[in-house]
Motif scaffolding. Structure first.
Motif, short mmCIF file in Angstrom:
data_model
loop_
_atom_site.label_atom_id
_atom_site.label_comp_id
_atom_site.label_asym_id
_atom_site.label_seq_id
_atom_site.Cartn_x
_atom_site.Cartn_y
_atom_site.Cartn_z
N LEU A 150 0.82 -1.21 0.00
CA LEU A 150 0.00 0.00 0.00
C LEU A 150 0.85 1.26 0.00
O LEU A 150 0.49 2.26 -0.63
CB LEU A 150 -0.92 -0.01 1.22
CG LEU A 150 -1.77 1.24 1.46
CD1 LEU A 150 -2.65 1.54 0.26
CD2 LEU A 150 -2.60 1.08 2.72
N ARG A 151 1.99 1.24 0.67
CA ARG A 151 2.82 2.44 0.73
C ARG A 151 3.41 2.82 -0.63
O ARG A 151 3.85 3.95 -0.82
CB ARG A 151 3.96 2.23 1.74
CG ARG A 151 4.80 1.00 1.50
CD ARG A 151 5.85 0.84 2.56
NE ARG A 151 6.49 -0.47 2.50
CZ ARG A 151 7.49 -0.84 3.31
NH1 ARG A 151 7.94 0.01 4.22
NH2 ARG A 151 8.01 -2.04 3.21
N ALA A 196 -6.96 13.26 -8.92
CA ALA A 196 -6.34 12.10 -8.27
C ALA A 196 -5.59 12.50 -7.00
O ALA A 196 -5.62 11.78 -6.00
CB ALA A 196 -5.39 11.40 -9.24
N ALA A 197 -4.95 13.68 -7.03
CA ALA A 197 -4.23 14.16 -5.85
C ALA A 197 -5.20 14.47 -4.71
O ALA A 197 -4.96 14.11 -3.55
CB ALA A 197 -3.40 15.38 -6.20
N VAL A 198 -6.31 15.12 -5.03
CA VAL A 198 -7.29 15.44 -4.00
C VAL A 198 -7.87 14.17 -3.39
O VAL A 198 -8.00 14.03 -2.16
CB VAL A 198 -8.41 16.33 -4.58
CG1 VAL A 198 -9.54 16.49 -3.58
CG2 VAL A 198 -7.85 17.68 -4.99
N LEU A 199 -8.20 13.20 -4.23
CA LEU A 199 -8.75 11.94 -3.74
C LEU A 199 -7.72 11.19 -2.88
O LEU A 199 -8.05 10.63 -1.84
CB LEU A 199 -9.20 11.07 -4.91
CG LEU A 199 -9.80 9.71 -4.57
CD1 LEU A 199 -11.06 9.88 -3.72
CD2 LEU A 199 -10.10 8.92 -5.84
N SER A 200 -6.46 11.19 -3.34
CA SER A 200 -5.40 10.48 -2.60
C SER A 200 -5.21 11.09 -1.23
O SER A 200 -5.11 10.37 -0.22
CB SER A 200 -4.10 10.51 -3.40
OG SER A 200 -4.23 9.85 -4.63
N TYR A 201 -5.15 12.42 -1.15
CA TYR A 201 -4.92 13.06 0.15
C TYR A 201 -6.12 12.90 1.08
O TYR A 201 -5.96 12.83 2.31
CB TYR A 201 -4.60 14.54 -0.05
CG TYR A 201 -3.21 14.76 -0.61
CD1 TYR A 201 -2.11 14.12 -0.05
CD2 TYR A 201 -3.01 15.61 -1.69
CE1 TYR A 201 -0.84 14.32 -0.56
CE2 TYR A 201 -1.74 15.81 -2.21
CZ TYR A 201 -0.66 15.16 -1.64
OH TYR A 201 0.60 15.36 -2.16
N SER A 202 -7.31 12.83 0.51
CA SER A 202 -8.48 12.61 1.37
C SER A 202 -8.47 11.22 1.99
O SER A 202 -8.98 11.02 3.10
CB SER A 202 -9.76 12.81 0.55
OG SER A 202 -9.87 11.83 -0.47
N ALA A 254 -3.15 8.71 7.47
CA ALA A 254 -1.95 7.87 7.51
C ALA A 254 -0.69 8.72 7.41
O ALA A 254 0.32 8.42 8.06
CB ALA A 254 -2.00 6.84 6.38
N ILE A 255 -0.71 9.76 6.59
CA ILE A 255 0.45 10.64 6.47
C ILE A 255 0.73 11.33 7.80
O ILE A 255 1.88 11.41 8.25
CB ILE A 255 0.22 11.67 5.34
CG1 ILE A 255 0.09 10.97 3.98
CG2 ILE A 255 1.35 12.69 5.30
CD1 ILE A 255 -0.32 11.89 2.86
N SER A 302 -1.72 2.41 9.28
CA SER A 302 -2.69 1.76 8.41
C SER A 302 -3.57 2.82 7.76
O SER A 302 -3.66 3.96 8.23
CB SER A 302 -3.56 0.77 9.19
OG SER A 302 -4.30 1.44 10.19
N VAL A 303 -4.20 2.43 6.66
CA VAL A 303 -5.11 3.31 5.94
C VAL A 303 -6.49 2.67 5.98
O VAL A 303 -6.75 1.67 5.30
CB VAL A 303 -4.66 3.51 4.48
CG1 VAL A 303 -5.65 4.39 3.73
CG2 VAL A 303 -3.26 4.13 4.43
N ARG A 304 -7.35 3.22 6.82
CA ARG A 304 -8.71 2.70 6.98
C ARG A 304 -8.70 1.20 7.26
O ARG A 304 -9.45 0.43 6.66
CB ARG A 304 -9.56 3.03 5.75
CG ARG A 304 -9.66 4.52 5.47
CD ARG A 304 -10.55 4.81 4.27
NE ARG A 304 -10.59 6.24 3.99
CZ ARG A 304 -11.41 7.11 4.57
NH1 ARG A 304 -12.26 6.68 5.49
NH2 ARG A 304 -11.39 8.39 4.25
#
Length: 364
Positions: free
Chosen positions: A116-117, A156-162, A167-168, A329-331
């Motif tokens: 995932l990373r 895609a950037a907005v969706l990724s950061y949301s 996690a970041i 973790s991410v969700r």
């Protein structure tokens, strides 16, 4: 400068030798640099098993090669078309001969096999390829170019950061700066390379990065594969022959020397088992079972020939689970898990057999 055809011939000649070299190095490392042990492993270890371990361990490398060289080649073609020479540049020749479906398959394979990373980096490479291809095939359609090169990367950037934002932040709080960079940098960097770069630097930059990846990636692949198990781990309970156990006058069982053999690279004894009243549990890599002996590579890289008549029981020991490097973790999706691992059924967690720990059944 050598022509692309000549370089391609050399590449096609040497490429099949690389997996063979990895397999030989793995057996050499497993034998602790002892030639006799290595020759024994070569004689009995299944080539199909070695190739299966190689494929499972290094399946992630195919998307890395295809996508990285695909981006560099298309960037060179768009930025310096006069230097995109199919006869002189192997990068240009490979780019021109790689069909689109191979790139799509590489993205899909990366989405399944990359942790995932690394998925934000995969998204960045995929959008770069799409934008560079659109600019090359449709140079007179500014609306399509604007949508693919600007609007799509921004969305895609907005969706990724949301999705990755918590996690970041967690990675920053835990002090895992490298992990935070892997998650935060690629979505923002996607909008930076969707078009050509200055033509005077494009050939040196693209070829330099291509040579760097070609030099570093085999080393990384070798380091990963040398840690992959290629033999099943087994625990074998061995009992001495009846003639080897004598009863002392006081009634205590005395154990004589058994006839199993231990061979170590330095010629010395290397006990890697639990012994009790002549019984022992040998834990190691199972090489093969012949008509007379069970051949095991113990934990000290010693080859043991255990007579089949003395083998009381044996059990296959599962590989220990890897200790996670990060707890981020991410969700609920651990950062070091792959989508393929999540899709496949997981092994039922049970208490390990005590023999895999070198203890006898029923012992405390």
């Amino acid at each position: 400068m050598a022509g692309a055809r000549q370089a391609q011939q050399w590449l096609l000649t040497l490429l099949p030798a690389f997996p063979v070299l990895l397999l030989v190095l793995r057996l050499w490392q497993l034998s602790r640099q002892d030639m006799s042990t290595m020759l024994l492993l070569v004689q009995y270890v299944s080539p199909l098993g070695l190739l299966s371990a190689l494929l499972i361990a290094l399946v992630w490398a195919f998307p890395v090669v295809v996508l990285t060289f695909g981006v560099l080649g298309r960037l060179l073609r768009l930025s310096a078309p006069d230097r995109f020479d199919l006869e002189r540049s192997l990068l240009a020749s490979g780019t021109a001969r790689t069909p689109g479906w191979v790139l799509t398959a590489a993205v899909a394979l990366g989405a399944l096999t990359w942790q995932l990373r690394f998925l934000p980096s995969l998204l960045m490479l995929g959008l770069w390829l799409l934008a560079l291809r659109t600019r090359y095939l449709h140079p007179h359609q500014p609306t399509r170019i604007l949508l693919v090169s600007v609007a799509l990367p921004l969305a895609a950037a907005v969706l990724s950061y949301s999705i990755l934002g918590p996690a970041i932040w967690a990675a920053f709080q835990e002090g895992e700066l490298a992990l935070a960079a892997l998650l935060a940098v690629p979505p923002a960097a996607t909008v930076l390379l969707t078009g050509p770069i200055p033509g005077w630097i494009a050939p040196a930059l693209t070829h330099g990065l291509a040579f760097t990846v070609a030099a570093v990636l085999p080393v990384v692949m070798g380091a990963v594969f040398l840690r992959v198990p290629v033999l099943p781990t087994a625990a074998i309970e061995v009992v001495p022959p009846k003639s080897a156990v004598e009863t002392a006058p006081g009634g205590a069982a005395q154990t004589a020397v058994t006839d199993d053999v231990t061979v170590t690279p330095d010629g010395g004894a290397a006990p890697a088992s639990t012994q009790e009243a002549g019984r022992e549990v040998v834990v190691g890599s199972l090489i093969t079972v012949t008509d007379t002996s069970t051949i095991v590579l113990d934990q000290a890289a010693g080859v043991r020939f255990l007579p089949n008549g003395q083998v009381r029981s044996q059990v296959l020991c599962p590989q220990p689970a890897e200790v996670p490097y990060s707890l981020v973790s991410v969700r609920g999706w651990p950062i070091e898990e792959t989508a393929l691992n999540w899709m496949m059924p997981r092994r039922v967690v049970v208490d390990p057999d005590v023999r895999c720990e070198g203890r006898f059944p029923g012992s405390g």
